[in-house]
Enzyme design. Structure first.
Site, short mmCIF file in Angstrom:
data_model
loop_
_atom_site.label_atom_id
_atom_site.label_comp_id
_atom_site.label_asym_id
_atom_site.label_seq_id
_atom_site.Cartn_x
_atom_site.Cartn_y
_atom_site.Cartn_z
N ALA B 224 0.82 -1.21 0.00
CA ALA B 224 0.00 0.00 0.00
C ALA B 224 0.86 1.26 0.00
CB ALA B 224 -0.93 -0.03 1.20
N HIS B 225 0.20 2.39 -0.01
CA HIS B 225 0.91 3.68 -0.13
C HIS B 225 1.78 3.97 1.09
CE1 HIS B 225 -3.07 5.84 1.21
NE2 HIS B 225 -2.77 4.85 2.00
N ASN B 226 2.95 4.53 0.79
CA ASN B 226 3.88 5.00 1.82
C ASN B 226 4.51 3.90 2.66
OD1 ASN B 226 1.57 7.43 1.63
ND2 ASN B 226 3.70 8.03 1.48
#
Lengths: 330, 330, 330
Positions: B224-226
C-alpha cells in the site's frame, strides 16, 4: 435470445411433461425471480416450497420432484437437474457469438516459435512466448501471458490477466544478499482446465509445475513453482499454494486457503476457506482452521486469553492434582 | 543446451574432483531424478543418503561432503553448494536468448517524457507513463504498468502484470460519502529488486512508497501507499502490507501474511505464512499466528469452546479460589 | 507546481488567518516533514504537539485548533480539515495533465458494439468487449478488461489490470467431472466507484453482480458472481467476497478479510482485516477474528493447547462438579 422447450429437450434430452414444445423461453432464472417466459430448475429438495410460488414457465426437476412440479405446471424431468441446468447454460451461450473469433487477435503478441493450434483463440493483447504450446479449442481471453516453453492443453479457458510461467520464487542467500535461482522448468497444463482472472502459475525451478486435466482454478490464485495439482480438483479464489506442494485429484480447496510447500494432500480432500494447511494430509476428509468471528469486544477478551492458553492448561492440571489429593484419588 | 564440466568450473570456480573436464552435462536436476548426463547438488547434509542412489554425473558439494561425494563419483567442491547451484542456473539461462530483446517492444506504450535506459528491456504491452524512470539492465516482462514519476532502479526484474504506481487507497469521509485523496507521491524502487506477477505497489499519498535495494517480492502481493521496505527483505506470495508500514531490512515475510498499517518491523524479523501482524515488532525473532488445522468435526468443537475462552479462564480462577478456601491456602 | 494561499481559499473556501494570500505553496506535506513552502493539515487533536515543531508555511485546522495554529503562524480554518486536505489534493492534481487524454488510446481494443461515453478515458491496452457501457468521465487506466455487456457508471476510476466481467466460478459435478455453468449475467457498476489494481469482479451466473454508487475497492480484491455491494462501502486490499454475498451500504471491510457466499451483512458493519465472515451479520458493529501473533515458540505451545480446547472445557466442568460435591453445593 430465445429457445423453445422442444429445442431444449431435443438438444439436451430429458422428458418434457405437462407442457408444450412450442413454449418460448427467453431467460434462465432462479425459481424466485423467474417470470412466465423463464425456465428454472430445482436440484435441492429443500427448495421445493419455492416451486409453488414460482412463475417459471418450466422447471427442470428430478424424478422425485415430478409430482410437485406437475402440480405447478410444465417441467422437464431428468436424473440430475443441476447438470442439466449447466448444459442448458452452455446451449444458451452457444447461441451468441464468442467474444472474440477463433484465431490470433491482431493485438496479441505470439512469438514465431510458439505453437498455437488453429482452432485456439488468442484474445486481444495476449502474449505467447517462444516455445509455448496452445492446444486445440483453447481460449485465452485478454492480457493473458503464457511464458516460454509452457504448454496449455485442449479446451482450456484462461481468463483475463492470467500469468502462466512467470519465474518461481527462488533465491540462494549469501552474506545477506540473494542470488537468483533461474527457473529452468516450465508449466504443463492438461486438458479442460479453467483458470480465473489474474491467477498466476509459476514455472518450475528444474522440473515443471503441473496442472492435470479437468482442474478448475478461480481468480487471483497463486500457484508456486513445482506444485502438482491432480485431475478434477477445484481451487477457489485468493488461494495460495506454496512451492512443490502436491495436491491430489478430486480435491476441493476453499477460497483464500493457503497450503505450505513440500507437502502432500490426499485425493478427495476438502479444505475449508481461509484454512492454512501446515502438514501433509494423508486421509481425505474436510479440514478446517478458521478463526471464529466475534464482535471486536468479545474478540479482545478471548484473544487475550488465547495468549495464555498454555498456562490455563497448566492451571487445570494443577487443579486436578490438588483435587485428587483432597479426595484421595491418585 | 549443454555445458562441459570444465566450462562450469572455469566460469564459476570450485574444484572438480574424481572426474573429467570433458563430461557433457545436459540438465541440472535434483539428486533423486538426476540421470547420467545431469549435474546435481547437495546442500543439506540430511540428504546425504540420496547421494548413494543418485545417477547424477556430477554433484556439487561442500568440503564436508567431499568424501561421500567421491565415493559416489565426480563432484565439484565449493564452500556454498546452494549458491553455486544458483549461479549455475544463471550460467545455464545465459546460454539461451532472452524472451524479448533489449529495448522497447513495438507493442509497449512508453510516454515520450518517460526515461528508459537503453540497456533496459520493456516487454510486450507494457505501459510506462510520463516521468517514469527505468534503470539500466532492468527488465519489464509483459503487461507491466509503471505509473507517472515512478522510478525503477538497475538490474530489476518485473514479472508480467506488475502494477507500480496505481493510486494508494485514500479517501476522506464526509456525510457518508468519500472524497478522493489524490495520491501525489510516487514509488521509488532500488536496484536488484524482483517483483512477482500481478503484484501491486501503490504510489504514496504525499511522499513516496519506497522499496530498497535487493528486495525480492513474490506474486500477487499488495504493497500500500507510503510503505517502506528495507534492503534485501523477501516477501512471499499473496501477502498484504497496509499503508505506511515500515518493514526493516533482511526480513522474511511468509506467504499470505498481512501487516497492518502505521507500524514498524525490526530488521531481521521473520513472519510465518498467513500470520497477521497487528503491532510493531521491535525484537527480531520468528513470529507466528496460524490457526491450527483440524478435521472439521474437531474444529467445530474447539472453535465453539474458543468463543467461551474468556469465561473458561474465569471459571478456572473461581476453581482456584474455591480450592484455596478448602485447603486453607491464600 | 505551485499555488498561492489566496488561490487555495478562493477555490476551496475556508478562512485564511495570520498570513498572506500571496504566500507561494509548492508542496503538501505532513506536519513533521513540511518545510517553509509546504501546506500541512491537523485533523486529529492528538497531533497538536506536532504543530509547535512544524515548519509548514500554513496549516489547515478546525475552529477548535485556531488558537494553537495562530500561535504557530498562518492557518486556514475550516469545519473538516481532513476533507479540506482531500479537496486540496484534488486541486493540486488538477494542475497537471491527466496521464492519458480523454478518449480511446490507440492501443486499446474497444469492440464496435461497446458504448463508450465521449468524455470517458480508455487508457493504453484496455479491452472493452461487445455490449459493454462506459459512463461519462469514467477513466480506465491501463490493461483494464471490461467484459461483454458489463456496465460502468459515471466518474468511475478503474486502476491498471482490473478485470470486470470474467466468468463467475460455477460448475456442476457429474461422476467426478465438472460441467461448466456458463455465466449469463453481467456486472453493473454504479457512479463514483473506484476499483484498485488487478481487482476482479466476476459476472453473475444468471443475474448481474452489482456494485452500487460510491463504493471504493482497493487492489487485488476478488468479488465473485452475484455479489451485491451497497453504496459507499469501502473494501481494502486482498479481500475476497464469495458468490451471492450481499454487503450492505456504508460498510467497511478490512484488508484480506474474507466473506463467505450466500450471506448478508447489515448496513454500517465493519470487519477487521484478515477476519473471516462465516455467517450473516444482522447487527452493525465492528467484528473481528484475527489469530493473535506471538513468537513462534509461544505459538507452538498455545496452538497445541488449542487443539485440546474442547477437552480442557470438559476437564473444567469435571473439576467444578467434583468441587461442588466436596463443598456440598449443587
Amino acid at each position: 435470445m430465445s429457445l423453445r422447450l422442444g429445442q431444449i429437450v431435443d438438444a439436451l434430452g430429458g422428458s418434457l411433461e405437462g407442457g408444450d414444445r412450442d413454449t418460448v423461453i427467453v431467460r434462465i432464472a432462479p425459481l424466485e425471480t423467474a417470470d412466465a417466459s423463464s425456465i428454472s430448475f430445482l436440484h435441492n429438495p429443500r427448495y421445493v416450497t419455492q416451486l409453488a410460488h414460482s412463475k417459471a414457465a418450466c422447471v427442470i426437476v428430478a424424478e422425485t420432484m415430478r409430482e410437485a412440479a406437475l402440480a405447478h405446471g410444465t417441467c422437464i424431468v431428468t436424473p440430475d437437474p443441476y447438470v442439466y441446468f449447466a448444459r442448458l447454460t452452455q446451449l444458451w451461450q452457444a447461441q451468441q457469438p464468442a467474444a472474440w473469433p477463433v484465431g490470433i487477435h491482431h493485438s496479441a503478441i505470439v512469438h514465431p516459435q510458439a505453437q498455437v493450434d488453429p482452432t485456439a483463440t488468442i484474445g486481444p493483447q495476449c502474449v505467447v512466448e517462444r516455445g509455448a504450446v496452445i492446444g486445440a479449442h483453447t481460449v485465452l481471453r485478454s492480457h493473458v501471458h503464457v511464458g516460454e516453453r509452457c504448454r496449455i492443453g485442449q479446451r482450456c479457458l484462461l481468463h483475463p490477466g492470467v500469468v502462466v510461467g512467470a519465474d518461481g520464487f527462488g533465491f540462494a542467500k549469501q552474506a545477506g544478499r540473494w542470488h537468483k535461482i533461474e527457473q529452468l522448468g516450465a508449466v504443463a497444463i492438461g486438458d479442460d482446465v479453467e483458470i480465473g482472472a489474474n491467477t498466476c502459475i509459476d514455472r518450475g525451478a528444474l522440473d515443471d509445475t503441473v496442472v492435470a486435466d479437468g482442474v478448475k482454478i478461480d481468480n487471483l490464485v497463486q500457484i508456486a513453482h513445482n506444485v502438482r495439482i491432480g485431475a478434477h480438483t477445484v481451487i477457489a479464489g485468493n488461494t495460495g499454494i506454496a512451492g512443490s506442494a502436491r495436491i491430489g485429484a478430486h480435491c476441493s480447496i476453499g477460497g483464500a486457503a493457503n497450503i505450505l510447500g513440500h507437502l502432500e494432500i490426499a485425493d478427495g480432500t476438502s479444505i475449508s476457506p481461509t484454512s492454512m494447511v501446515t502438514r501433509s494430509i494423508h486421509k481425505p476428509d474436510l479440514y478446517t482452521g478458521i478463526f471464529p468471528l466475534q464482535t471486536n469486544t468479545e474478540w479482545e477478551k478471548n484473544a487475550a486469553s488465547f495468549k495464555q492458553l498454555y498456562q490455563l492448561r497448566e492451571r487445570i492440571k494443577k487443579l486436578e492434582k490438588a483435587l485428587d489429593a483432597l479426595t484421595g484419588d491418585k
